[in-house]
Design an enzyme around this catalytic site. Structure first.
Site, PDB file in Angstrom:
ATOM      1  N   PHE A 113     -25.291  28.881  12.863  1.00 53.40           N
ATOM      2  CA  PHE A 113     -26.865  28.416  12.606  1.00 53.40           C
ATOM      3  C   PHE A 113     -27.279  27.467  13.485  1.00 53.40           C
ATOM      4  CE2 PHE A 113     -30.324  26.338  10.908  1.00 53.40           C
ATOM      5  CZ  PHE A 113     -31.096  27.388  10.329  1.00 53.40           C
ATOM      6  N   LYS A 168     -32.247  16.203  12.603  1.00 53.90           N
ATOM      7  CA  LYS A 168     -32.073  15.833  11.041  1.00 53.90           C
ATOM      8  C   LYS A 168     -32.011  14.459  10.857  1.00 53.90           C
ATOM      9  CE  LYS A 168     -31.194  20.514   9.362  1.00 53.90           C
ATOM     10  NZ  LYS A 168     -30.272  21.345   9.824  1.00 53.90           N
ATOM     11  N   ASP A 170     -23.343  21.492  18.413  1.00 55.57           N
ATOM     12  CA  ASP A 170     -24.705  21.335  17.746  1.00 55.57           C
ATOM     13  C   ASP A 170     -24.076  20.760  16.657  1.00 55.57           C
ATOM     14  OD1 ASP A 170     -26.719  21.577  16.013  1.00 55.57           O
ATOM     15  OD2 ASP A 170     -27.113  23.771  16.206  1.00 55.57           O
TER      16      ASP A 170
END
Ligand SMILES: *Cc1c(COP(=O)(O)O)cnc(C)c1O
Length: 400
Positions: A140, A254, A225
């Site tokens: 993802f 985030k 990531d």
């Protein structure tokens, strides 16, 4: 307005690209959030790890308020006095020599992909238009068309093609597959050190070390990531630190802003990020002074309040206690730090009903895939908070 009215409004006027729990939150403080009826919940999702520092952290809030009253946006056409400070903090905290700020995680991933391709052409010498990037099944990395184009999740792609070429998908956690997939046109391998949305999937021990070696041997960029795993979530600054490996390109987002404001960044060496010339890439809001001030404060909170250490210690505690809960439904408890997954047996009837039952007991979490309950509370959580949550979790894991 009560939650019923707000939910009806939202369902009527908003696109239905999410299936949220029917809890309407209006306030948050630390690990706790409150709905419009005044009910209190322990947040065990942390906005997918964006609020590692806890909701409405007062120091980050103050930095945001101060900066909002001074200067919010200059665009990168001019310089501002906050961006250099963020660069310096990122360098001090992470050790990377250069960074490039963006807003959302997906934009940072796109930036990393562009950097890798241009590095491939201008530094490695790959023939024009031939660059290949290897990614993993179950990944993802965000929701842009380029990124969903190399997803292995059918729903992420359905109806959105055609997609960009130049990506190859291999199994996650399989370094032999990486070795086989590499060819002279490979410029990068991009991977999550723990797959979050994929279901809290932890690769075999030694995988990241093998990946590091293969990337070095073949002159390809190792791109991690860590938008979800990074900045303390797994009990280290980066999840890659568990195997003491240093990716060439680190992607963060985030928690970089503690949940106040979208701030993401690509961190790398000067050799890699140096490929960008003026005009190659940009973002109107990327690197703005408000975001930079917020991110600098959010990084400082992470370090000063020892949240990474807390994630390591209480993550271990939480996982041990979870594993001790006798339950007819649980297949596996796994995690790293405060990134924890409880996988249910296929016959348990799906994780969603357990999340709804937990909501009724004041614990908010979200299923990932059909059978996995994810627990990822803010890193400011205390042992007493965890003990309180465990009572509710034990109850729910024993329901019929
Ligand atoms: C959330 C996430 C992204 C995308 O970030 P957005 O801010 O939602 O665009 C990318 N990669 C990983 C690993 C993520 O968890």
């Amino acid at each position: 307005m009560d939650s019923k009215t707000l939910i009806a409004l939202e369902d009527n006027l908003g696109a239905h690209n999410y299936h949220p729990l029917d809890v309407v939150l209006e306030r948050g403080e630390g690990v706790w959030v409150y709905d419009v009826e005044g009910n209190k919940y322990l947040d065990c999702l942390s906005a997918y790890s964006a609020v590692n520092q806890g909701h409405c952290h007062p120091k980050i809030a103050q930095a945001m308020i101060d900066q909002a009253q001074r200067l919010t946006l200059t665009s990168r056409a001019f310089r501002n006095d906050q961006l250099a400070r963020l660069y310096q903090t990122l360098h001090t905290v992470t050790g990377y020599d250069m960074s490039l700020p963006m807003n959302s995680g997906a934009e940072a991933v796109e930036t990393a992909l562009k950097a890798a391709r241009k590095w491939g052409y201008t530094v490695k010498g790959v023939p024009a238009g031939q660059a290949e990037i290897i990614v993993c099944a179950g990944n993802f990395h965000g929701r842009t068309i380029t990124i969903v184009g190399f997803s292995s999740e059918a729903q992420y792609q359905a109806g959105f093609g055609p997609f960009a070429p130049g990506f190859k998908i291999i199994p996650f956690g399989d370094s032999a597959a990486l070795q086989q997939a590499i060819n002279p046109n490979t410029v990068a391998f991009m991977v999550e050190p723990v797959q979050g949305e994929g279901g809290i999937i932890i690769p075999p021990a030694g995988y990241l070390k093998q990946v590091r070696q293969l990337c070095t041997d073949n002159n390809i960029l190792f791109m991690a990531d860590e938008i979800q795993t990074g900045l303390g979530r797994t009990g280290k600054l980066f999840a890659c630190d568990h195997e003491a490996v240093r990716p060439d390109v680190m992607i963060v987002g985030k928690a970089l802003s503690g949940g106040f404001y979208p701030v993401s960044a690509v961190l790398a060496s000067k050799e890699v990020l140096g490929v960008f010339q003026p005009g190659d890439h940009g973002s109107t809001f990327g690197g703005n002074p408000l975001g930079a001030a917020v991110a600098t404060a959010a990084l400082n909170v992470l370090i000063e309040e020892k949240l990474i250490e807390n994630a390591a210690e209480l993550g271990r505690y939480f996982q041990e206690r979870l594993a001790e809960i006798p339950s007819p439904h649980v297949k596996d408890v796994r995690g790293k730090g405060l990134m924890v997954g409880v996988e249910l047996k296929p016959e348990a009837g799906g994780a969603r009903r357990f999340c709804e039952a937990l909501q009724g007991k004041g614990v908010l979490c979200k299923e990932t895939h059909r059978n996995i309950i994810r627990f990822a509370p803010p890193l400011v959580i205390t042992q007493a908070d965890i003990d309180w949550a465990l009572v509710a979790i034990a109850d729910v894991l024993n329901m019929a």
